[in-house]
Scaffold this active site. Structure first.
Site, PDB file in Angstrom:
ATOM      1  CG  HIS A   1      33.119  38.280  39.700  1.00 42.29           C
ATOM      2  ND1 HIS A   1      32.290  39.344  39.434  1.00 42.29           N
ATOM      3  CD2 HIS A   1      34.369  38.770  39.604  1.00 42.29           C
ATOM      4  CE1 HIS A   1      33.018  40.433  39.187  1.00 42.29           C
ATOM      5  NE2 HIS A   1      34.286  40.097  39.288  1.00 42.29           N
ATOM      6  CD  GLU A   2      37.424  36.794  40.762  1.00 42.48           C
ATOM      7  OE1 GLU A   2      38.110  37.088  39.759  1.00 42.48           O
ATOM      8  OE2 GLU A   2      37.006  37.664  41.564  1.00 42.48           O
TER       9      GLU A   2
ATOM     10  CG  HIS B   1      37.481  38.485  35.753  1.00 40.94           C
ATOM     11  ND1 HIS B   1      37.409  39.632  35.006  1.00 40.94           N
ATOM     12  CD2 HIS B   1      37.032  38.831  36.990  1.00 40.94           C
ATOM     13  CE1 HIS B   1      36.933  40.631  35.756  1.00 40.94           C
ATOM     14  NE2 HIS B   1      36.686  40.166  36.971  1.00 40.94           N
TER      15      HIS B   1
ATOM     16  CD  GLU C   1      34.117  43.717  37.410  1.00 45.18           C
ATOM     17  OE1 GLU C   1      35.292  43.271  37.309  1.00 45.18           O
ATOM     18  OE2 GLU C   1      33.439  43.580  38.446  1.00 45.18           O
TER      19      GLU C   1
END
Lengths: 504, 504
Positions: free
Chosen positions: A268-269, A272, A298
């Site tokens: 997820h990160e 980003h 997101e």
């Protein structure tokens, strides 16, 4: 009459200098979350307050307003998609927002949210909503004042939403989220009623933390995260922060009994982080070198976490490595069983633990409540009952306590109102982009099954990352996918994926 | 006429604000050395340059000069040992130094040392002194100009030394270092001639780095380093830096085959850290909350590294734990053999690897050369020959190359001239303080043998740390030990210790 090119250069120089200070703040913030010794917090707050005040002063310098006024009527603002236009438009947006807020309102909000957070921690621990209510009342009151000071065309909520999702209005978001919710309720019910359910006992096993760290960092590297200009560290809550044009830092938290916590946080990160690393570094400090919005950000994190990381094809390539890294935990688990288990879907109370099929219902509940609260149509006193009613209505479960219900998120105590919808926007954008990428790139699953993520990343870089803030979120979606934002792509992905998994 | 109390408050406020910025610089610097990704260096340099320029501007604000002038003739400056007097005296010292330096000289020095360091790296690698010589020539020329701009009473060297060891002159240091050198030469020769030598084969064994990190951090805790307000991280070169009143960070480097590298670096840096943690935190940002000088700082690091860490009594208490932590490496090594080996003394070429008996001869050589170079009595062209002659004279060895000789240290290429003597001053102060602590506290060895370091630490806190910059280094030594700085205590410690070890 000044030369607009020269004025523009001064404006950019000013923006880059302000960003230089902001990036220093980001270093201090990263350190605070990762390695700072416990007793150092008080002085760190002094350092941050001093920098924040200098940054605010610089960003609201009347000189900036003069430059902007001059540039807005110059040829540099004519072509709305040009670099100069974008810089002028976005700097105006942020300058106006900052200068329109009265200093005493900013101070009152800082105080109210600082107290609000402390009381929220205590009240949640004690499951005592009555203790938190007056603080929340004040925060919503001040946020309404903020919205009124900033101004809006359609509704007050827009002024708050705009802080996180610029140029986006409730009237754009509401119908999409409602149509999503309407379709999700029966899908979630069908998943729950299916006789085919995953074996979750395989998800509570030994995953040594140091092996997880190594494996997670390998995965981040495989999907394209560049460690020459980035790193991963453990923290209490995962996040991604940018400290400079070649300095993107991810964090995660490891659960020694569950691979999912650490690994999917990293993916997820890293999503980003890939966005940040894909922004044009020569425009660092200018709106043309910055991410569009929280929702678009997101969309990138959810793309890599869910559409890549939770896909069957991703594990076709990576599962053997995972079994080799964690032989005791995964040696006897078949790929399909593993994939089904990491994709378990089930209504639950806590948003941050929700799976991808139920997640957006948690957001819809918060969004509807925020709309009513900001419009003064729901009282803080009636909020817990309204919260519980919506959980019953949308997810079929009733929170046994306010601690597990209305007080579960930190956002409102933090003054983050208008923030929640960006999570669902991220999921919606993500699915819509991914569907288009599949059209453009052919069989993505076949590529993932070969461990090849570069076509997708290049597609994101070309279509999204490189543009910085050139387009608004709505324009970008339409430009890239040829369609306005809708729930279609996400719903089609979810019903297809969960239809197969749960044999619906 | 302004109220001096009010002016004083403004001066202190100004100093604290400048320190707030400086401490931010220290966070960036620490991060750069520890965790920053490789590609982030360029932007980090921009951040640091921006902060440095703001700090310089604040520190040289003419308002500070006005405040100081007013305060110097006020009653607040009457009692020279009062807090107000000390703040006024030390802020004057640093204000004058900064304002007396012409901006173009500062710029020329920045450029010359930046180029100097790059060329030094290359020249040392290629063992090519001729390549480095013109850069070094420029650096010494500019440093002479710096000394002349800053001003001095006795000799030009004093103006440079004063930057690291305030209020100290070459005429105070020179006779002490020379008398030390005179006595060390025969001691070192006797050690070399002794038939009783340590078994050094036991010093090249397996010491797992993670166990070293845990063991080193336990030792730091045992001697009193507070981890609530501090931490230890691995870096290429060990250092100690302070990021705030409760934020002292140590670093070390581990050699997986040699316990000494990591552990004694930790004890050394922890000695610096204990000093920083012992300064009065409520005076943080003011001279009364700051260390006296590099020499006094080094006295604290050498105290814990050598006088505690290399003592027999320290290992009487800690050796069993070390054997338990490193059973494969130390299980078959007797305490006395271990203690003898970690204290091996032998003339060697490289300063940073020198033992405590030979170390100060390396410093004496550099000090004598610096004196001659700054006074224009030695040319850069003749420096290598002079260097080699002194190594032959003092240590009985001749450098086989300039890379291992005159180009071994980074200091001169960095413009750090007048810095080297502070290392020997640290050793001298340290021994003199330690001798007095023994007088005051009784049998320190008996306390160490019990693992009790608190009496010594409390003594240092009371006699040294709590005073900040109240006394000059020379005054402090005389005040605490009743005697002016001399080589007596250090020589007595060395001949006693090495006399026993080598049976002289």
């Amino acid at each position: 009459m000044a030369d607009p090119q020269q004025t523009y250069a001064q404006l950019c120089d000013h923006a880059r200098k302000t960003e230089l200070l902001t990036s220093v703040t980001n270093v201090l913030g990263w350190d605070e979350q990762t390695y700072m010794p416990p007793a150092a917090g008080e002085y760190r707050a002094d350092q941050l307050a001093m920098l924040a005040s200098t940054i605010h002063q610089q960003a609201t310098d009347p000189q900036v307003g003069d430059w902007l006024a001059e540039l807005e009527s110059s040829p540099l603002a004519t072509d709305t998609e040009s670099d100069t236009s974008v810089v002028i438009r976005e700097m105006r947006r942020s300058y106006d927002r900052k200068t329109k807020l009265p200093a005493d309102l900013v101070e009152a909000l800082t105080r109210a949210t600082s107290i609000g957070q402390q009381v929220w921690v205590e009240a949640r621990k004690a499951n005592d909503y009555a203790q938190f209510a007056p603080k929340l009342e004040t925060i919503f009151k001040l946020k309404r004042e903020e919205a009124d000071a900033v101004g809006y065309t359609e509704c007050r909520y827009d002024a708050l939403l705009d802080d996180y999702e610029p140029h986006t209005t409730a009237s754009q978001v509401e119908p999409v989220l409602r149509s999503l919710g309407k379709a999700l309720v029966p899908l979630v019910a069908a998943i729950g009623e299916s006789k085919h359910q995953p074996d979750m006992s395989i998800m509570d096993r030994d995953f040594p933390v140091d092996v997880q760290a190594k494996y997670g960092s390998d995965v981040a590297k495989r999907i394209g995260f560049c460690f020459q200009g980035g790193r991963i560290d453990p923290t209490a809550h995962p996040f991604c922060t940018t400290l400079g044009p070649a300095d993107v830092r991810l964090t995660t938290r490891y659960n020694p009994r569950d691979l999912r916590a650490g690994l999917f946080s990293i993916m997820h990160e890293a999503g980003h982080g890939l966005y940040e690393q894909g922004l044009p570094s020569e425009k660092y400090g200018l709106p043309t070198g910055e991410a569009i919005s929280l929702g678009i950000h997101e969309s990138q994190s959810r793309m890599w976490e869910i559409l890549v990381g939770l896909s069957h094809s991703f594990w076709q390539h990576n599962y053997a490595d995972a079994q080799a890294a964690f032989p005791a935990a995964l040696g006897d688990v078949a790929l399909d069983d593993f994939h089904f288990a990491i994709n378990e879907s089930k209504p639950s109370l806590i948003r941050v633990e929700a799976d991808e099929a139920t997640y957006n219902l948690h957001i819809l509940i918060r969004f509807e409540l925020e709309l009513a609260l900001v419009a003064d149509e729901l009282s803080i006193a009636d909020l817990p009952a309204a919260w519980n009613a919506k959980y019953e209505q949308y997810l079929g479960i009733t929170p046994p306590s306010d601690a597990l219900g209305v007080m579960q998120d930190v956002h409102w105590s933090h003054g983050l109102i208008g923030y929640f919808p960006t999570y669902s926007l991220g999921n919606l954008y993500s699915a819509q982009f991914f569907a288009k990428a599949k059209e453009d790139l052919g069989d993505l699953d076949a590529q993932f099954a070969q461990g090849d993520y570069k076509p997708l990343l290049d597609w994101l870089r070309t279509n999204i990352h490189q543009h910085g803030k050139r387009y608004t979120a709505a324009d970008l979606v339409e430009r890239v996918t040829g369609k306005p934002l809708s729930s279609e792509a996400l719903l089609s992905h979810l019903s297809d994926k969960f239809g197969k998994l749960y044999r619906l």
